[in-house]
Design a protein around this motif. Structure first.
Motif: not given
Length: 222
Positions: A196-206
């Motif tokens: 998942t990304e937020h403002s173009g940055n990775i926010a979570s990895v599953r």
């Protein structure tokens, strides 16, 4: 920290009815790892947010250790979302199939550079928010020449591809990657990664998948 072992352990406990669907925590040297089990027994493991460029390997160094010519390698990069991975991109599945790893050389390189695994991969297909890759994971840095399924490696590879700007998130902010692995070993696996990304940055990895029971038995202690 080990993705496929985590999936296998939680899948076995679910099958034995020692746990039910829900959220759990696994304590590792990489930190406390959230694990989710859904009603169908699919296991999802969260990973730490990625770090990049921790290990440097050149095309000229990688090619002979993989039994390839330098021109057969598209790119070499590194990423980590728990373990430290070097990623070697090649053009197609045929190139993956003809790897001839130099085990002694790869052990030496991994030890000298602090590399846990070297993931050799090729792009298969992609569209907005979705992609599919084929991967071979050479794990000389952790004592195994090759693994048939690697959760940490797939997660870090998805992060690398996202960082390189080669995949855009879907409208819901997710990127889903299917990693096909183990085919050359006769042990085909499918590993799913969701970023998942937020403002173009990775926010979570599953990273997730199902596990198939291959052996059952009983221990008798005297």
């Amino acid at each position: 920290m080990c993705g496929h072992v985590t999936v296998a352990i939680f899948a076995a406990m679910f099958e034995d009815e020692r746990i039910t669907e829900g959220r759990y925590e696994q304590h590792t040297r990489a930190g406390i790892i959230p694990v989710e089990v859904d009603s169908g027994g699919k296991i999802w493991m969260s990973q730490p947010l990625p770090r990049f460029d921790l290990n440097a390997v050149s095309v000229a160094e990688a090619a002979p250790l993989l039994g390839l010519e330098s021109k057969a390698i598209i790119d070499v990069a590194s990423a980590s979302s728990a373990l430290r991975h070097v990623f070697v991109e090649v053009p197609d599945e045929q190139t993956l199939a003809r790897l001839r790893p130099d085990d002694e050389g790869l052990r030496g390189l991994s030890a000298s550079r602090g590399i846990d695994t070297i993931g050799v991969w090729c792009w298969q297909s992609g569209g907005q928010g979705r992609l599919r890759v084929r991967l071979r994971d050479l794990c000389h840095g952790v004592g195994d020449p090759e693994e048939a399924a690697s959760g940490t490696t797939n997660g870090a590879l998805a992060c690398h591809i996202h960082r390189a700007g080669r995949i855009d998130a879907a409208t819901n902010g997710e990127v889903r990657m299917i990693g096909e692995q183990g085919f050359e070993m006769g042990r085909a696996s499918r590993v799913e990664t969701i970023l998942t990304e937020h403002s173009g940055n990775i926010a979570s990895v599953r990273v997730g998948g199902h596990a198939e029971a291959r052996l059952k038995g009983q221990y008798f202690l005297k």
